[in-house]
Scaffold this motif. Sequence first.
Motif: not given
Length: 366
Positions: A84-90
Amino acid sequence: MADDRRLKVLSAIVTDYVRTREPVGSKALTERYHLGVSPATIRNDMASLEDEGYILQPHTSAGRVPTEKGYRLFVDQVARVKPLSPPERAAIAALLTGGVDLEEVVARTVRALAQLTGQLAVVEYPSLRLTTLQHLELVALAPGRVLLVIITDTGRVEQRTVTLPPAHEEHTDLPRSQPVPPAVLERVRARLNSALVGRRAAEVAPVLASLARQVSAEERLLLTAVTDELVSALRPDAEERLAVAGTANLARAVPDFSSLGPLLDAVEEQVVLLRLFTESSLRREQGGMRVSIGSENDDDALAEASVVTAGYGPTQGDAIAHLGVIGPTRMDYPATMAAVRAVAHYLSRFLSPPREERSEQDQEGW
């Protein structure tokens, strides 16, 4: 098929078709993907893929689209669960953090999964019969009625109304026309918790049978009624609960289905969904997940759909429930699989004892 180059061509066709919903031609592959071969070679590879049934040409002089067989090969040999990308994790953290009980967490989870994948999301509540009893509570209601509250180690709370049968003077002095005396209620509650806390469903019935022989006649009427309701709640075929979100996402995928009605009916009835989760528990695939495509779902309502499911539970490898998404076969499989796996890891951590530390594998799941 073991030809690496043709696998790359198939991967490019699947990726492009998922993105554009348009048949893919050799010219588009040459321009958009760095396959390192000439257009003529790509055309030859596409012809071979078509001969083998992995792609087809929907119209004369048109490009190719993946077949069910092509999607299957893509998932098995090409697709990789991307991190997952950082935005997806956020996004997951923002949507899921703060849940205080199982009801709220499941509600947040199913909404998050629908938003992350753009598909219909389904989350199964932890089955009572697969969880461990943590606490039982008895609350007096109207005369002859008691509320049984079942609390499991996963945080699931189930409430059942217990109706006492008419009392017989030769067996008990418990009055049928008045609320159960607090002292009797407390003694039965204490006995139940002492005997059952920490036990799973399969262990409950014999323990209750033994307990019934140890109590006074005054307690036995209440205990027998509670036993019947508790065993019913924990029986193997007891009704399971599902949370569903993202039905509107299916409406946006109408062009991918010849008829959406049967699928929507299956979602509403939920029997088909429960069967899918049962099959998922028996047939795990990569990363603890299962991807079933089209006719592999073995149900006419899902013949044009793909289903990605994963199990979750308080301990690694011990799934007590499932979650997943349903969408068209024209699905972004790597991204969908990543989201399903990440959300399953989150729910598993929520159910885990607080003292447990996240393992390296859990970190990767995020």
